[in-house]
Write a protein that holds these residues in place. Sequence first.
Motif, PDB file in Angstrom:
ATOM      1  N   ILE A 200      35.557  34.833  36.156  1.00 51.14           N
ATOM      2  CA  ILE A 200      34.588  35.031  35.085  1.00 51.14           C
ATOM      3  C   ILE A 200      33.255  35.198  35.913  1.00 51.14           C
ATOM      4  CG2 ILE A 200      33.727  34.273  33.091  1.00 51.14           C
ATOM      5  CD1 ILE A 200      36.282  33.891  32.273  1.00 51.14           C
ATOM      6  N   LYS A 201      32.452  34.079  36.465  1.00 53.30           N
ATOM      7  CA  LYS A 201      31.350  33.581  37.399  1.00 53.30           C
ATOM      8  C   LYS A 201      31.203  34.941  38.179  1.00 53.30           C
ATOM      9  CE  LYS A 201      28.030  30.723  39.432  1.00 53.30           C
ATOM     10  NZ  LYS A 201      27.753  31.106  40.308  1.00 53.30           N
ATOM     11  N   ALA A 202      32.355  35.407  38.798  1.00 58.14           N
ATOM     12  CA  ALA A 202      32.434  36.127  39.789  1.00 58.14           C
ATOM     13  C   ALA A 202      31.438  37.403  39.610  1.00 58.14           C
ATOM     14  CB  ALA A 202      33.423  36.134  40.679  1.00 58.14           C
ATOM     15  N   ILE A 203      32.284  37.639  38.051  1.00 60.43           N
ATOM     16  CA  ILE A 203      32.266  38.768  37.767  1.00 60.43           C
ATOM     17  C   ILE A 203      30.887  39.297  37.300  1.00 60.43           C
ATOM     18  CG2 ILE A 203      32.986  40.379  35.419  1.00 60.43           C
ATOM     19  CD1 ILE A 203      35.577  39.461  36.112  1.00 60.43           C
ATOM     20  N   GLN A 204      30.385  38.385  36.050  1.00 66.86           N
ATOM     21  CA  GLN A 204      29.031  38.431  35.912  1.00 66.86           C
ATOM     22  C   GLN A 204      27.678  38.778  37.238  1.00 66.86           C
ATOM     23  OE1 GLN A 204      29.119  34.304  33.835  1.00 66.86           O
ATOM     24  NE2 GLN A 204      30.080  35.562  32.099  1.00 66.86           N
ATOM     25  N   ASP A 205      28.173  37.286  37.851  1.00 63.03           N
ATOM     26  CA  ASP A 205      27.070  38.243  39.318  1.00 63.03           C
ATOM     27  C   ASP A 205      26.759  38.924  40.109  1.00 63.03           C
ATOM     28  OD1 ASP A 205      26.967  34.941  38.747  1.00 63.03           O
ATOM     29  OD2 ASP A 205      27.702  34.169  40.418  1.00 63.03           O
ATOM     30  N   ASN A 206      28.843  39.660  40.446  1.00 64.80           N
ATOM     31  CA  ASN A 206      28.411  40.664  40.746  1.00 64.80           C
ATOM     32  C   ASN A 206      28.665  42.273  40.056  1.00 64.80           C
ATOM     33  OD1 ASN A 206      29.463  40.026  44.201  1.00 64.80           O
ATOM     34  ND2 ASN A 206      31.103  38.762  42.581  1.00 64.80           N
ATOM     35  N   TYR A 207      28.425  42.096  39.230  1.00 66.28           N
ATOM     36  CA  TYR A 207      28.203  42.969  37.774  1.00 66.28           C
ATOM     37  C   TYR A 207      27.498  42.889  37.517  1.00 66.28           C
ATOM     38  CZ  TYR A 207      32.950  44.368  40.945  1.00 66.28           C
ATOM     39  OH  TYR A 207      33.951  44.496  40.838  1.00 66.28           O
ATOM     40  N   TYR A 444      40.678  38.916  44.948  1.00 60.93           N
ATOM     41  CA  TYR A 444      40.308  38.083  46.311  1.00 60.93           C
ATOM     42  C   TYR A 444      40.685  38.800  47.297  1.00 60.93           C
ATOM     43  CZ  TYR A 444      37.505  34.639  43.880  1.00 60.93           C
ATOM     44  OH  TYR A 444      36.970  33.547  42.574  1.00 60.93           O
ATOM     45  N   SER A 445      40.499  39.400  48.344  1.00 59.98           N
ATOM     46  CA  SER A 445      40.677  40.101  49.376  1.00 59.98           C
ATOM     47  C   SER A 445      39.607  39.216  50.686  1.00 59.98           C
ATOM     48  CB  SER A 445      39.986  41.315  50.033  1.00 59.98           C
ATOM     49  OG  SER A 445      41.392  41.443  51.103  1.00 59.98           O
ATOM     50  N   GLY A 446      40.524  37.836  51.000  1.00 61.49           N
ATOM     51  CA  GLY A 446      39.840  36.828  51.808  1.00 61.49           C
ATOM     52  C   GLY A 446      39.411  36.149  51.239  1.00 61.49           C
ATOM     53  N   ASP A 447      37.914  36.494  51.195  1.00 62.06           N
ATOM     54  CA  ASP A 447      36.386  35.775  50.540  1.00 62.06           C
ATOM     55  C   ASP A 447      36.208  36.386  49.924  1.00 62.06           C
ATOM     56  OD1 ASP A 447      37.534  33.163  50.889  1.00 62.06           O
ATOM     57  OD2 ASP A 447      36.144  33.116  53.131  1.00 62.06           O
ATOM     58  N   ARG A 448      36.149  38.243  49.853  1.00 58.89           N
ATOM     59  CA  ARG A 448      35.935  38.978  49.170  1.00 58.89           C
ATOM     60  C   ARG A 448      35.796  39.311  47.782  1.00 58.89           C
ATOM     61  NH1 ARG A 448      36.489  44.475  48.596  1.00 58.89           N
ATOM     62  NH2 ARG A 448      34.768  45.723  48.276  1.00 58.89           N
ATOM     63  N   PHE A 449      35.778  38.886  47.059  1.00 61.55           N
ATOM     64  CA  PHE A 449      35.813  39.344  45.235  1.00 61.55           C
ATOM     65  C   PHE A 449      35.508  40.653  45.114  1.00 61.55           C
ATOM     66  CE2 PHE A 449      34.585  39.814  40.767  1.00 61.55           C
ATOM     67  CZ  PHE A 449      35.847  38.665  40.314  1.00 61.55           C
TER      68      PHE A 449
END
Length: 462
Positions: A200-207, A444-449
């Motif tokens: 959820i945090k990654a969605i918020q940070d990236n988009y 995730y693909s490796g460390d890439r979100f």
Amino acid sequence: MINFNFTICVLLMALGVSAQQDPEKQLKNTSWVQQGYGRCLKIEDSTYTYYNMNSMSCKALAEGKINGRFTILSLNKDALVLNPGGIVNYTFKRADSLPQMCTHVDSATASYEENFKVFWETFNDNYAFFRERNINWKQVYEDYLPRVKKINSQKELADILLEIVKKIGDGHIRLEIPDELKTKAAVGTPVIRRKKDDIIKAIQDNYLVDKHAYNNGVISWGKLKGTRIGYLMIKDMNDFSAYVSSVEQHQPDFTKKYDQVKDSRLPLMQFEDELNGVDQVMKKIMSDIGQSDSIVIDLRFNGGGLETVALRLLSYFIVESKHVLSVEAKTVQGNTAKQKYILQPANSAYQGKVCLLLSGQTASAAEIFALAAQHYPNIKTMGTRTAGIFSELLWKELPNGWEFSLSNEIYTDSNGKTYEGIGVPVSDELNYSRNRLDFYNSFYSGDRFTDKAMDQIMRWVR
């Protein structure tokens, strides 16, 4: 906005003058048997005791002030209808007295076979979805009883009951057994276990930009970068009450402080607090993103909670009153009468298009949101069909004290169709895995979100 107080007042007017004057007085020293649910109710003065029953025992489930636990909707000589705070009303028939086992404590220890039979009988009487789950329940009894007759320990009983639960495959069936009786999972190859909150945090940070959150992130919102699209993440259908100040909402001790206030409130007050909290935060959300060209509502990580919260939230994204669902409960004699639910739009509801994101982890009350949302053409769905577990958890108890839950309530859409076991479908399929771990890892693909749903939405507006 759904006006529950107005609905209750209208129903009470239909009771007759005497019931309006003092329904609690009429309930004094009465006994009632609930239709479905395997429960009964004893009322003395203004207090109640609510019992769970099975063929061998009857134990108090809850007790307290009647007006703090139930709203009295109707009452006559032989019938009583109560609302416990949700959208489902409970119907009771008057009894001369409670079953003797409710007032007489039997200290005899039940055998393994007797515990198994109570387990089987309880499901036989109350579980609503054997057909949907492709389970021959009578055959289960015939297959497992010979094994039960040979067991010599609680561990063996626990293993058999857990095996049956797994066979049914209903996420709302739970068996609470002592930790020492649980079989430890075999140690296998270590796997990466992604956490929901990290995704959820990654969605918020990236988009997202202009990010906000309420009550430790139970609901959060913002706008998609470079667009006029609003985004709303609803992580749970609980914990919307305004019990903690805005300054303390994101502190490590939020849950402790929240629960302290919640536990001081009567059950009916807790339901009202939740709805008031929804209204409070939605006013802020509509101010922030209510003028967006469209809004994304993300329920992919929402495992459920209160159906009243789910439907109140949905009311802010519809503009027309509609019959969106019906509910009935399984009983020994057949199903209870269907209760229709009419969803009304909130004041100043959002007028635009909505994209609703769903997954196999969207469950229970979050699915009720999705089930009702199907009736509105301005709401489109993307992701994967939901989990397929709609009923409230009906908690019961074995003679040995182990608690277990089952699904006894049947939710259908306005056409009478149930989605139990199959889940609410989506119009734009992304083929998410039904396995939670695989679903989380798919971001995730490796460390890439990356989030393919959000990427697809972003492509639409470019």
